[in-house]
Design an enzyme around this catalytic site. Structure first.
Site, PDB file in Angstrom:
ATOM      1  N   ASP A  14      -8.029  -3.216  -6.751  1.00 44.34           N
ATOM      2  CA  ASP A  14      -6.987  -4.186  -6.440  1.00 44.34           C
ATOM      3  C   ASP A  14      -6.954  -5.275  -7.505  1.00 44.34           C
ATOM      4  O   ASP A  14      -7.960  -5.969  -7.726  1.00 44.34           O
ATOM      5  CB  ASP A  14      -7.213  -4.816  -5.065  1.00 44.34           C
ATOM      6  CG  ASP A  14      -6.808  -3.886  -3.935  1.00 44.34           C
ATOM      7  OD1 ASP A  14      -5.932  -3.027  -4.159  1.00 44.34           O
ATOM      8  OD2 ASP A  14      -7.372  -4.012  -2.830  1.00 44.34           O
ATOM      9  N   ARG A  29       3.606 -13.519 -18.880  1.00 41.22           N
ATOM     10  CA  ARG A  29       2.206 -13.882 -19.038  1.00 41.22           C
ATOM     11  C   ARG A  29       1.623 -14.263 -17.679  1.00 41.22           C
ATOM     12  O   ARG A  29       2.218 -15.038 -16.918  1.00 41.22           O
ATOM     13  CB  ARG A  29       2.066 -15.064 -19.998  1.00 41.22           C
ATOM     14  CG  ARG A  29       2.589 -14.781 -21.407  1.00 41.22           C
ATOM     15  CD  ARG A  29       1.722 -13.758 -22.125  1.00 41.22           C
ATOM     16  NE  ARG A  29       2.176 -13.542 -23.498  1.00 41.22           N
ATOM     17  CZ  ARG A  29       1.619 -12.666 -24.331  1.00 41.22           C
ATOM     18  NH1 ARG A  29       0.595 -11.933 -23.916  1.00 41.22           N
ATOM     19  NH2 ARG A  29       2.080 -12.532 -25.556  1.00 41.22           N
ATOM     20  N   SER A 138      -5.066   5.230   4.002  1.00 45.61           N
ATOM     21  CA  SER A 138      -4.254   6.430   3.843  1.00 45.61           C
ATOM     22  C   SER A 138      -5.097   7.588   3.316  1.00 45.61           C
ATOM     23  O   SER A 138      -6.227   7.392   2.853  1.00 45.61           O
ATOM     24  CB  SER A 138      -3.098   6.148   2.879  1.00 45.61           C
ATOM     25  OG  SER A 138      -3.605   5.830   1.583  1.00 45.61           O
ATOM     26  N   GLY A 225       2.114  -8.465  13.276  1.00 46.92           N
ATOM     27  CA  GLY A 225       2.436  -9.435  12.241  1.00 46.92           C
ATOM     28  C   GLY A 225       2.493 -10.850  12.783  1.00 46.92           C
ATOM     29  O   GLY A 225       1.591 -11.297  13.509  1.00 46.92           O
ATOM     30  N   GLY A 228       1.967 -11.597  16.756  1.00 45.28           N
ATOM     31  CA  GLY A 228       0.705 -11.569  17.484  1.00 45.28           C
ATOM     32  C   GLY A 228       0.135 -10.176  17.568  1.00 45.28           C
ATOM     33  O   GLY A 228       0.329  -9.352  16.668  1.00 45.28           O
ATOM     34  N   SER A 249      -0.340 -14.429   1.573  1.00 48.36           N
ATOM     35  CA  SER A 249      -0.482 -13.030   1.165  1.00 48.36           C
ATOM     36  C   SER A 249      -0.551 -12.167   2.412  1.00 48.36           C
ATOM     37  O   SER A 249      -0.909 -12.629   3.495  1.00 48.36           O
ATOM     38  CB  SER A 249      -1.748 -12.840   0.334  1.00 48.36           C
ATOM     39  OG  SER A 249      -1.987 -11.473   0.068  1.00 48.36           O
ATOM     40  N   ASP A 255      -7.074  -4.955   7.662  1.00 41.89           N
ATOM     41  CA  ASP A 255      -8.472  -4.590   7.432  1.00 41.89           C
ATOM     42  C   ASP A 255      -9.405  -5.701   7.902  1.00 41.89           C
ATOM     43  O   ASP A 255     -10.470  -5.443   8.483  1.00 41.89           O
ATOM     44  CB  ASP A 255      -8.714  -4.308   5.949  1.00 41.89           C
ATOM     45  CG  ASP A 255      -7.852  -3.172   5.423  1.00 41.89           C
ATOM     46  OD1 ASP A 255      -7.548  -2.242   6.196  1.00 41.89           O
ATOM     47  OD2 ASP A 255      -7.476  -3.224   4.241  1.00 41.89           O
TER      48      ASP A 255
END
Length: 309
Positions: A14, A29, A138, A225, A228, A249, A255
């Protein structure tokens, strides 16, 4: 108390960074560059270990990018069992546009896995020594859709408790294999599984209870989301609203939810208290942009704001 293990069939490196503004054609940049080991099970292990637990990561890794993933996992001080593959480990990117505060995410499908490679993974898992196995993420191309079901059938006779967090056919086969301790679909994933739209916590709770009542899972936690989450259990469904926070984010929220809930269960908390910990951990993950996931201090602080049950 035995440690947990996690399985990541399609891990990632990641990468996250910031740009002033996203523009086509122009070279942009970046700054605030960050690299982390990722993919469902690896993310769960990262948060679980931060909370004070022990976890072993089973994962596939290969190609020119494989050693980089291995090094990142070592850097995070995670115990690992690497299953070597020929294809290159995928690299996923999260780009924060500072001008708008929006995050752009780019995630490849992943390498194609040969039959000999996924069968070697099953052989390694047959030797797993853990109390809980978290199957998360996945499946790479080439891996059978019923792979998580095969893992369940392999480990269930040994008394290992199983947690599943996936999507599509992999999730469906895994649920239908039955006897899961916990399954954590999102609202959309549960809708796909049942084949119809679920608009309210009540509808979600009823469908999640069907999974519990059929003996397919002891606990079903459905994340919604910013709305709740719903927990289905033998005593009936419960709903908790989302915490009102400003999300920077979406990377790793699910997870982190799984890690928080599994850690609480692992430490002997009851189902409702574990659910609250999941809410707090999932919320903590979205506080900062990038791939940092949930941190214990944020989880503890947010847990005080989660409604008691």
């Amino acid at each position: 108390m035995k440690s947990i293990a996690t399985l990541t069939m399609n891990p990632t490196i990641d990468v996250s960074y910031d740009v002033p503004r996203v523009q086509h054609t122009h070279k942009m940049r970046t700054d605030n560059e960050w690299y982390a080991p990722g993919g469902g099970g690896i993310n769960v292990a990262r948060v679980f270990v931060r909370l004070g637990g022990n976890a072993r990561c089973y994962y596939l890794s290969g190609g020119a990018t494989g050693p980089a993933l291995d090094g990142l996992i070592d850097r995070h001080q995670l115990v690992r069992t690497r299953i070597p593959i020929a294809g290159p480990t995928r690299v996923a990117s999260a780009v924060l546009e500072r001008e708008t505060g929006k995050e752009f995410r780019f995630t490849p499908r992943g390498p194609t896995i040969s039959e000999s490679e996924w069968r070697e993974c099953l052989e390694q898992l047959a030797q797993a020594d853990c109390g809980i196995m978290v199957m998360s993420g996945s499946l790479s191309p080439g891996v059978p859709e019923d792979f998580y079901a095969r893992v369940t059938e392999l480990l269930r006779p040994r008394g290992i408790q199983l947690v599943l967090d996936s999507s599509g056919a992999a999730l469906a086969h895994g649920i239908d294999a039955g006897s899961l301790m916990l399954v954590k679909p999102s609202q959309g994933e549960l809708q796909h599984y049942v084949g119809r739209t679920l608009d309210t916590p009540g509808e979600i709770g009823r469908e999640a209870m069907r999974i519990v009542e059929a003996g397919k899972a002891r606990l079903v936690a459905v994340t919604m989301g910013h709305e709740g989450a719903v927990l289905a259990r033998e005593a009936g469904p419960v709903f908790l609203p989302a915490l009102k926070i400003e999300a920077a984010s979406a990377v790793g929220a699910g997870d982190s939810f799984v890690a928080g809930m599994v850690f609480a269960l692992h430490m002997g908390k009851d189902e409702l208290e574990a659910f609250r910990h999941g809410i707090a951990a999932g919320s903590a993950a979205v506080l900062r942009a990038g791939t940092g996931l949930a941190h214990p201090a944020d989880i503890d602080r947010l847990l005080e704001r989660v409604e008691p049950l």
